[in-house]
Design an enzyme around this catalytic site. Structure first.
Site, PDB file in Angstrom:
ATOM      1  N   SER A 141      -1.674  39.913  -7.541  1.00 18.08           N
ATOM      2  CA  SER A 141      -1.659  40.164  -8.508  1.00 18.08           C
ATOM      3  C   SER A 141       0.113  39.118  -8.949  1.00 18.08           C
ATOM      4  O   SER A 141      -0.394  38.510 -10.095  1.00 18.08           O
ATOM      5  CB  SER A 141      -0.737  41.524  -9.154  1.00 18.08           C
ATOM      6  OG  SER A 141      -1.872  42.231  -8.689  1.00 18.08           O
TER       7      SER A 141
ATOM      8  N   HIS B  83       4.274  41.560  -9.855  1.00 14.40           N
ATOM      9  CA  HIS B  83       3.756  41.605 -11.163  1.00 14.40           C
ATOM     10  C   HIS B  83       4.058  40.461 -11.820  1.00 14.40           C
ATOM     11  O   HIS B  83       3.900  39.332 -12.702  1.00 14.40           O
ATOM     12  CB  HIS B  83       2.861  42.553 -12.013  1.00 14.40           C
ATOM     13  CG  HIS B  83       2.027  43.517 -11.158  1.00 14.40           C
ATOM     14  ND1 HIS B  83       2.474  44.004  -9.865  1.00 14.40           N
ATOM     15  CD2 HIS B  83       0.246  43.775 -11.508  1.00 14.40           C
ATOM     16  CE1 HIS B  83       1.533  44.820  -9.116  1.00 14.40           C
ATOM     17  NE2 HIS B  83       0.404  44.453 -10.632  1.00 14.40           N
TER      18      HIS B  83
END
Length: 441
Positions: free
Chosen positions: A315, A380
């Protein structure tokens, strides 16, 4: 003409040099020969002249390298006779003479490149020699871009979308150009210059490796959904674990591990749909830079803000690419001509939100093997931060040298400082703060 020039043997490549008034012609020795392609011949004609020009009384003497005998000798003679140098020694060719040159020999150029040259001539009122060389060398300068974008004349030729008779591969390249580039002149430039050599290998290779690792662990653990709940999931050499942070490779290799097929599926979809077109346009080096910087920033962000949690998943790199692309689309909204861009941007944000929400839920879900928590979601955010800073600069400067962009160096220095602080934090802060880490897997 000097006697030595008359005695020159035929096997050497001569260069014909003349001043602006045609007063004298002399022969210079050269071992250069003209390349085969038409554009390389044009570049050679002008590039050699630029490197060998000598200023005399406010005029430039141009030495044009031409092999003898050579079919372009008439072209060289025409150039020598038609080019008028700036009597004020400004280093520019007058627009009138430049347009005459294009009228005589413009059919030898690619039509899109000829169109840009004419726009440049009308926009500037004069032509800089270096801009012409950059164009013929496929090295676009900032001044060339500004001359077209800020010129008084817009490009009036048909847009790339209106061209007919294209093959399947050409239509694919055109589609990618409209997906990623906001300016028509950039899209035409990319369409003309793209050769699929090398192909977009980086993102495809990373994706294949991630799928292969997931399949291996799926077979080893006999689990495909929420693999993180298996006791052997974090025991490998790839995932980041705070107890094993001294093994520096784990700050990178965690991208090959995923918590389950739902995690892998969302990441692979975004990585392929966004990463492959971006690599086709910007190249593996630039896209790899953004991806790796997002990966490293993600793991370091976890080690600083969520110190007891492990990290898995790609991610960090995926969010760096996607956020950079979305920011580029928003910043150039009127210029982006991709179809259904509002709907597609909304879908991309939905996918990112679903994946981020899944990661947040998993982080605070009761772990299967306490006291070790589930993987963190902070990676993220680290990827998004890289994408909105360093990534945007890379995507905004298509075919421009990044080392010449001050904003690139600013963000790169900020990123480097962050990396150094993160490394220092991992070395010192855990002991100073007496953080109670979970046992090794």
């Amino acid at each position: 003409m000097p006697d030595g020039a008359r005695d020159m043997q035929v096997h050497s490549s001569p260069a014909v040099a003349a001043n602006a008034e045609g007063e004298e012609i002399e022969v210079l020795e050269s071992t250069d020969v003209l390349p085969a392609s038409t554009e390389d011949q044009w570049k050679t004609l002008f590039d050699k002249g630029g490197r060998r020009s000598v200023r005399r009384g406010g005029l430039y003497r141009l030495a044009v390298t031409v092999g003898e005998p050579h079919p372009l000798m008439p072209v060289a003679s025409s150039l020598i006779c038609s080019i008028m140098y700036d009597p004020e020694s400004s280093g520019f060719i007058s627009t009138e003479r430049f347009r005459d040159l294009l009228a005589a020999h413009g059919s030898e150029l690619d039509p899109h490149k000829l169109e840009m040259l004419l726009a440049l001539a009308d926009a500037n009122g004069k032509i800089c020699y270096q801009d012409f060389v950059n164009l013929m060398s496929s090295k676009r300068s900032n001044s060339f871009r500004r001359a077209i974008l800020q010129g008084s004349r817009q490009l009036k030729g048909a847009t790339l979308r209106e061209e007919v008779g294209l093959g399947l591969s050409q239509r694919l390249v055109r589609h990618v150009a409209y997906e990623t580039l906001p300016r028509e002149v950039d899209r035409k430039w990319y369409f003309d210059s793209y050769t699929c050599c090398p192909p977009p290998w980086l993102i495809l290779t990373i994706t294949i490796a991630e799928v292969a690792v997931f399949m291996y662990y799926g077979l080893q653990l006999d689990r495909w959904v929420l693999q993180v709940s298996s006791p052997g999931f974090l025991r490998g050499a790839l995932p980041y674990h705070p107890r094993l942070r001294a093994q520096a490779w784990r700050f990178f290799t965690y991208v090959f591990m995923h918590t389950g097929i739902e995690h892998l599926g969302l990441n692979m979809a975004m990585q392929l749909l966004v990463g492959v077109p971006l690599e086709m346009v910007h190249g593996a080096l630039r896209i790899g830079l953004v991806y790796v910087c997002g990966v490293l920033a993600g793991s370091l962000a976890v080690s600083v803000t969520d110190m007891t949690a492990p990290v898995v998943g790609s991610s960090g790199g995926v969010y760096a690419l996607v956020s950079a692309h979305l920011a580029n689309v928003v910043m150039n909204w009127s210029g982006m001509q991709c179809q259904f861009k509002l709907f597609r941007m909304a879908m991309a944000l939905v996918c990112m939100s679903v994946e981020f929400g899944r990661a947040v839920w998993l982080r605070f879900y009761p772990p299967a093997f306490p006291p070790c928590p589930n993987p963190s979601f902070v990676a993220h955010l680290g990827g998004v931060a890289v994408g909105l800073t360093l990534g945007v600069v890379v995507l905004q400067n298509y075919e421009q040298r990044l080392q010449e962009q001050s904003l690139f160096w600013i963000f790169f220095c900020v990123y480097t400082i962050f990396i150094m602080c993160g490394v220092f934090w991992n070395i010192c802060a855990y002991n100073l703060l007496d953080v109670k880490l979970p046992p090794p897997p």
